[in-house]
Every structure is written in structure tokens, then in C-alpha cells.
Scaffold this motif. Structure first.
Motif, PDB file in Angstrom:
ATOM      1  N   THR A  57     -27.945  17.717  21.586  1.00 27.77           N
ATOM      2  CA  THR A  57     -27.220  17.760  20.314  1.00 27.77           C
ATOM      3  C   THR A  57     -26.343  18.987  20.209  1.00 27.77           C
ATOM      4  O   THR A  57     -25.366  18.979  19.462  1.00 27.77           O
ATOM      5  CB  THR A  57     -28.182  17.705  19.110  1.00 27.77           C
ATOM      6  OG1 THR A  57     -29.119  18.772  19.209  1.00 27.77           O
ATOM      7  CG2 THR A  57     -28.892  16.380  19.038  1.00 27.77           C
ATOM      8  N   THR A  61     -20.164  17.184  18.834  1.00 32.93           N
ATOM      9  CA  THR A  61     -19.323  17.707  17.765  1.00 32.93           C
ATOM     10  C   THR A  61     -19.185  16.621  16.709  1.00 32.93           C
ATOM     11  O   THR A  61     -19.509  15.457  16.946  1.00 32.93           O
ATOM     12  CB  THR A  61     -17.917  18.098  18.274  1.00 32.93           C
ATOM     13  OG1 THR A  61     -17.220  16.903  18.668  1.00 32.93           O
ATOM     14  CG2 THR A  61     -18.006  19.071  19.438  1.00 32.93           C
ATOM     15  N   GLU A  62     -18.693  16.988  15.566  1.00 28.99           N
ATOM     16  CA  GLU A  62     -18.505  16.016  14.494  1.00 28.99           C
ATOM     17  C   GLU A  62     -17.582  14.886  14.938  1.00 28.99           C
ATOM     18  O   GLU A  62     -17.764  13.730  14.572  1.00 28.99           O
ATOM     19  CB  GLU A  62     -17.933  16.726  13.264  1.00 28.99           C
ATOM     20  CG  GLU A  62     -17.899  15.858  12.044  1.00 28.99           C
ATOM     21  CD  GLU A  62     -17.479  16.632  10.810  1.00 28.99           C
ATOM     22  OE1 GLU A  62     -16.872  15.996   9.928  1.00 28.99           O
ATOM     23  OE2 GLU A  62     -17.740  17.845  10.724  1.00 28.99           O
ATOM     24  N   ASP A  63     -16.603  15.205  15.778  1.00 30.18           N
ATOM     25  CA  ASP A  63     -15.659  14.196  16.258  1.00 30.18           C
ATOM     26  C   ASP A  63     -16.308  13.182  17.204  1.00 30.18           C
ATOM     27  O   ASP A  63     -15.756  12.106  17.434  1.00 30.18           O
ATOM     28  CB  ASP A  63     -14.483  14.868  16.966  1.00 30.18           C
ATOM     29  CG  ASP A  63     -13.629  15.679  16.004  1.00 30.18           C
ATOM     30  OD1 ASP A  63     -13.622  15.373  14.795  1.00 30.18           O
ATOM     31  OD2 ASP A  63     -12.982  16.636  16.469  1.00 30.18           O
ATOM     32  N   LEU A  65     -19.033  11.628  16.599  1.00 32.09           N
ATOM     33  CA  LEU A  65     -19.728  10.624  15.799  1.00 32.09           C
ATOM     34  C   LEU A  65     -18.741   9.725  15.070  1.00 32.09           C
ATOM     35  O   LEU A  65     -17.719  10.186  14.570  1.00 32.09           O
ATOM     36  CB  LEU A  65     -20.621  11.303  14.761  1.00 32.09           C
ATOM     37  CG  LEU A  65     -21.698  12.241  15.285  1.00 32.09           C
ATOM     38  CD1 LEU A  65     -22.384  12.945  14.120  1.00 32.09           C
ATOM     39  CD2 LEU A  65     -22.702  11.494  16.127  1.00 32.09           C
ATOM     40  N   ARG A  67     -17.437   7.808  11.924  1.00 30.21           N
ATOM     41  CA  ARG A  67     -17.490   8.266  10.529  1.00 30.21           C
ATOM     42  C   ARG A  67     -18.685   7.694   9.780  1.00 30.21           C
ATOM     43  O   ARG A  67     -19.379   8.406   9.075  1.00 30.21           O
ATOM     44  CB  ARG A  67     -16.199   7.936   9.804  1.00 30.21           C
ATOM     45  CG  ARG A  67     -16.223   8.414   8.365  1.00 30.21           C
ATOM     46  CD  ARG A  67     -14.830   8.627   7.821  1.00 30.21           C
ATOM     47  NE  ARG A  67     -14.875   9.115   6.470  1.00 30.21           N
ATOM     48  CZ  ARG A  67     -15.033  10.385   6.136  1.00 30.21           C
ATOM     49  NH1 ARG A  67     -15.188  11.277   7.061  1.00 30.21           N
ATOM     50  NH2 ARG A  67     -15.043  10.758   4.875  1.00 30.21           N
ATOM     51  N   ARG A  70     -21.863   9.474  10.844  1.00 32.27           N
ATOM     52  CA  ARG A  70     -21.874  10.840  10.305  1.00 32.27           C
ATOM     53  C   ARG A  70     -22.283  10.824   8.843  1.00 32.27           C
ATOM     54  O   ARG A  70     -23.140  11.600   8.413  1.00 32.27           O
ATOM     55  CB  ARG A  70     -20.506  11.492  10.462  1.00 32.27           C
ATOM     56  CG  ARG A  70     -20.473  12.934   9.980  1.00 32.27           C
ATOM     57  CD  ARG A  70     -19.088  13.557  10.125  1.00 32.27           C
ATOM     58  NE  ARG A  70     -18.112  13.100   9.167  1.00 32.27           N
ATOM     59  CZ  ARG A  70     -18.059  13.470   7.878  1.00 32.27           C
ATOM     60  NH1 ARG A  70     -18.950  14.285   7.395  1.00 32.27           N
ATOM     61  NH2 ARG A  70     -17.123  13.025   7.085  1.00 32.27           N
ATOM     62  N   ASP A  71     -21.707   9.915   8.063  1.00 33.65           N
ATOM     63  CA  ASP A  71     -22.036   9.822   6.643  1.00 33.65           C
ATOM     64  C   ASP A  71     -23.497   9.436   6.430  1.00 33.65           C
ATOM     65  O   ASP A  71     -24.157   9.956   5.529  1.00 33.65           O
ATOM     66  CB  ASP A  71     -21.113   8.817   5.950  1.00 33.65           C
ATOM     67  CG  ASP A  71     -19.667   9.304   5.887  1.00 33.65           C
ATOM     68  OD1 ASP A  71     -19.439  10.520   6.081  1.00 33.65           O
ATOM     69  OD2 ASP A  71     -18.776   8.465   5.668  1.00 33.65           O
ATOM     70  N   LEU A  74     -25.622  12.543   7.143  1.00 34.95           N
ATOM     71  CA  LEU A  74     -25.516  13.501   6.046  1.00 34.95           C
ATOM     72  C   LEU A  74     -26.339  13.047   4.843  1.00 34.95           C
ATOM     73  O   LEU A  74     -27.036  13.852   4.219  1.00 34.95           O
ATOM     74  CB  LEU A  74     -24.048  13.692   5.643  1.00 34.95           C
ATOM     75  CG  LEU A  74     -23.190  14.471   6.630  1.00 34.95           C
ATOM     76  CD1 LEU A  74     -21.718  14.414   6.214  1.00 34.95           C
ATOM     77  CD2 LEU A  74     -23.669  15.907   6.738  1.00 34.95           C
TER      78      LEU A  74
END
Length: 85
Positions: A57, A61-63, A65, A67, A70-71, A74
Motif C-alpha cells: 500500500t 497513490t490516489e491515482d 484507485l 474514483r 476511493r470514495d 473514504l
């Protein structure tokens, strides 16, 4: 004089594993932790698995995942820390 310290239980190890990896355990807790993994194959395997997860992990990076994922992550972890206190 030698002080008696209670052995660490498996559940306690699971709760302390993040602090272990971050170097945040006290000297006595680290000693109990390492003594436990020295004699518990299941916790040793768990520790190794967590190390691999942290390593993998750490490269994400956020990119990396989608969207939606990712949401979802979160939302799943929103408030998690506060609920454990």
C-alpha cells in the motif's frame, strides 16, 4: 529486582501491530511483543502479512484507485478512529 510483566495475548498483539511498525511501542511493550512473536507461529505469520500489506500500500497513490473505490474506502474509514476511542 526483576519486575514481572504479563505475557502479551494474541488479541493485544493485533491491537499493537501498527504501533510496532511505526516504532511507537514503549521498550517494555516492544519486548513483550517480540517475545510473543518468538513463540507464536500464527502471530508471526500475521506480522509478516501486515508487513507485506504495508509495503504494497505504500506504493499506491490516489491515482491508482478508481474514483468509486476511493470514495468507498473514504466512507468506510470515516470516523473509524474516533469510534475506537
Amino acid at each position: 529486582m526483576r519486575l514481572f510483566t504479563r505475557p502479551l495475548a494474541c488479541q493485544e498483539l493485533v491491537e499493537l501491530v501498527t504501533d510496532y511498525f511505526e516504532g511507537k511501542l514503549s521498550w517494555s511493550d516492544r519486548r513483550r511483543f517480540e517475545r510473543h512473536i518468538g513463540g507464536c507461529d500464527h502471530c508471526t505469520a500475521y506480522l509478516e502479512q501486515m508487513g507485506l500489506v504495508i509495503e504494497a500500500t505504500g506504493r499506491l497513490t490516489e491515482d491508482d484507485l478508481e474514483r468509486g473505490i476511493r470514495d468507498e474506502l473514504l466512507e468506510a474509514f470515516r470516523g473509524w478512529r474516533e469510534s475506537r476511542i
